[in-house]
Design a protein around this motif. Structure first.
Motif, mmCIF file in Angstrom:
data_model
loop_
_atom_site.group_PDB
_atom_site.id
_atom_site.type_symbol
_atom_site.label_atom_id
_atom_site.label_comp_id
_atom_site.label_asym_id
_atom_site.label_seq_id
_atom_site.Cartn_x
_atom_site.Cartn_y
_atom_site.Cartn_z
ATOM 1 N N THR A 25 0.828 -1.214 0.000
ATOM 2 C CA THR A 25 0.000 0.000 0.000
ATOM 3 C C THR A 25 0.862 1.264 0.000
ATOM 4 O OG1 THR A 25 -0.148 -0.192 2.413
ATOM 5 C CG2 THR A 25 -1.970 -1.097 1.113
ATOM 6 N N ASP A 26 2.048 1.174 0.620
ATOM 7 C CA ASP A 26 2.966 2.324 0.595
ATOM 8 C C ASP A 26 3.439 2.609 -0.829
ATOM 9 O OD1 ASP A 26 2.769 2.551 3.358
ATOM 10 O OD2 ASP A 26 4.417 1.118 3.671
ATOM 11 N N GLU A 29 0.628 4.145 -2.742
ATOM 12 C CA GLU A 29 0.440 5.533 -2.322
ATOM 13 C C GLU A 29 1.463 6.448 -2.984
ATOM 14 O OE1 GLU A 29 -0.248 7.974 1.879
ATOM 15 O OE2 GLU A 29 0.766 6.029 1.874
ATOM 16 N N ILE A 30 2.702 5.989 -3.072
ATOM 17 C CA ILE A 30 3.745 6.776 -3.727
ATOM 18 C C ILE A 30 3.423 6.989 -5.205
ATOM 19 C CG2 ILE A 30 6.169 6.761 -4.446
ATOM 20 C CD1 ILE A 30 6.806 5.312 -1.821
ATOM 21 N N ILE A 32 0.411 6.953 -6.635
ATOM 22 C CA ILE A 32 -0.736 7.857 -6.772
ATOM 23 C C ILE A 32 -0.319 9.304 -6.538
ATOM 24 C CG2 ILE A 32 -2.957 8.502 -5.754
ATOM 25 C CD1 ILE A 32 -3.435 5.528 -5.197
ATOM 26 N N LEU A 33 0.463 9.533 -5.477
ATOM 27 C CA LEU A 33 0.908 10.895 -5.181
ATOM 28 C C LEU A 33 1.794 11.441 -6.298
ATOM 29 C CD1 LEU A 33 1.681 10.666 -1.348
ATOM 30 C CD2 LEU A 33 -0.197 11.889 -2.460
ATOM 31 N N SER A 34 2.685 10.602 -6.804
ATOM 32 C CA SER A 34 3.551 11.043 -7.910
ATOM 33 C C SER A 34 2.736 11.401 -9.138
ATOM 34 C CB SER A 34 4.560 9.936 -8.257
ATOM 35 O OG SER A 34 5.351 9.600 -7.140
ATOM 36 N N PHE A 36 -0.433 12.485 -9.317
ATOM 37 C CA PHE A 36 -1.168 13.735 -9.175
ATOM 38 C C PHE A 36 -0.236 14.939 -9.050
ATOM 39 C CE2 PHE A 36 -4.644 10.840 -8.096
ATOM 40 C CZ PHE A 36 -5.669 11.409 -8.832
ATOM 41 N N ILE A 37 0.920 14.769 -8.424
ATOM 42 C CA ILE A 37 1.878 15.876 -8.347
ATOM 43 C C ILE A 37 2.387 16.228 -9.735
ATOM 44 C CG2 ILE A 37 4.190 16.507 -7.563
ATOM 45 C CD1 ILE A 37 3.607 14.966 -4.984
ATOM 46 N N TYR A 38 2.641 15.198 -10.548
ATOM 47 C CA TYR A 38 3.107 15.455 -11.918
ATOM 48 C C TYR A 38 2.078 16.250 -12.700
ATOM 49 C CZ TYR A 38 4.386 14.637 -16.774
ATOM 50 O OH TYR A 38 4.691 14.811 -18.102
#
Length: 289
Positions: A25-26, A29-30, A32-34, A36-38
């Motif tokens: 899950t970690d 999560e990384i 997904i965050l990457s 959306f940040i991109y």
């Protein structure tokens, strides 16, 4: 030896790294965050937010200096003005925030997110044929005193101004430009926006310049050309309906009575401006290297 060990434990125990336990899950999560940040950075780059953020970074730098060197007066003013600054930021970024919320409700949002070639249009440059067509069309309209306003996109996207007009999406040609700006035609009123080798929109509304140094004899068309050059890095070609003279607006300045040779030179400089191209696509195969 015990004294050294005790000294290390007392002063450098914070350097000891804890045991890492990574779950799947970690990793998810990384990712997904990457993702959306991109795409947030893509959104920033495609709007004027990028210019505003650079100004905010300068302010953050000076605020950091104030805290590092303990400038109490500046720190006091910053603390008191933080709430006002937050409200001001919402007001300044209001058009970009509104557009971002609008995109959340669009059905094609997913397809836009999946495409990783979003910077391609921003960084394209036009061909020699486009230069010739722009010069030919501009001079033809100047000879018969047909008013024209042609905005050429460079690095700053003009998407928000395209939305104020009518989508065209056609190859640039002198005949097309003459047809658009012909008197009493549906598309003649407003500006044309050119991106790369294509006319993207017509009848677009542009911000008017409030520069008091501009000549009073200049009309709305010239003030609009200067206005768009003040808020973006675009180059605007203006043909006067009264005199038939050609002007160029760039970087908030207006160059009047431009000859055919000067217009060609300006377009060539804009065309040859070096840009870093990114042409990779995640889901659509590998682009050119």
């Amino acid at each position: 030896m015990d004294a050294i060990r005790n000294f290390w434990t007392m002063h450098f125990s914070w350097l000891q790294l804890p045991t890492l336990s990574i779950r799947w899950t970690d990793i998810l999560e990384i990712i997904i965050l990457s993702f959306f940040i991109y795409h947030f950075l893509i959104w920033v780059r495609r709007t004027r937010t990028w210019v505003l953020l650079k100004g905010l970074l300068v302010l953050v730098f000076f605020v950091s200096l104030a805290y590092i060197f303990e400038m109490d007066t500046i720190k006091f003013l910053i603390t008191r003005g933080m709430d006002v600054a937050m409200v001001a930021a919402v007001i300044v970024f209001q058009p970009e925030l509104r557009r971002a919320l609008e995109q959340l409700g669009e059905q094609k949002l997913l397809s836009n997110l999946m495409s990783f070639d979003g910077l391609k249009d921003i960084q394209e440059r036009f061909s020699d044929k486009t230069v010739d067509e722009l010069v030919k069309g501009t001079m033809a309209m100047a000879r018969v005193k047909t008013g024209a306003l042609i905005v050429i996109e460079k690095n700053t996207p003009l998407t928000e101004y395209e939305r104020t007009g009518i989508q065209v999406d056609a190859i640039v040609s002198s005949q097309l430009l003459i047809n658009i700006f012909e008197h009493n035609t549906p598309l003649h009123d407003g500006a044309v926006i050119v991106r790369g080798n294509r006319v993207t929109s017509a009848t677009c509304y542009l911000p008017l310049s409030d520069n008091m140094e501009l000549s009073k004899e200049l009309g709305t068309r010239h003030r609009a050309g200067v206005g768009i050059s003040e808020v973006t890095d675009s180059m605007t070609i203006i043909v006067s309906e009264e005199t038939g003279k050609v002007s160029i607006a760039e970087n908030g300045r207006l160059l009047r009575a431009v000859t055919e040779e000067e217009l060609w030179q300006h377009l060539t400089v804009t065309q040859d401006k070096s840009v870093e191209s990114q042409k990779f696509k995640l889901w659509k195969g590998k682009g050119k290297g």
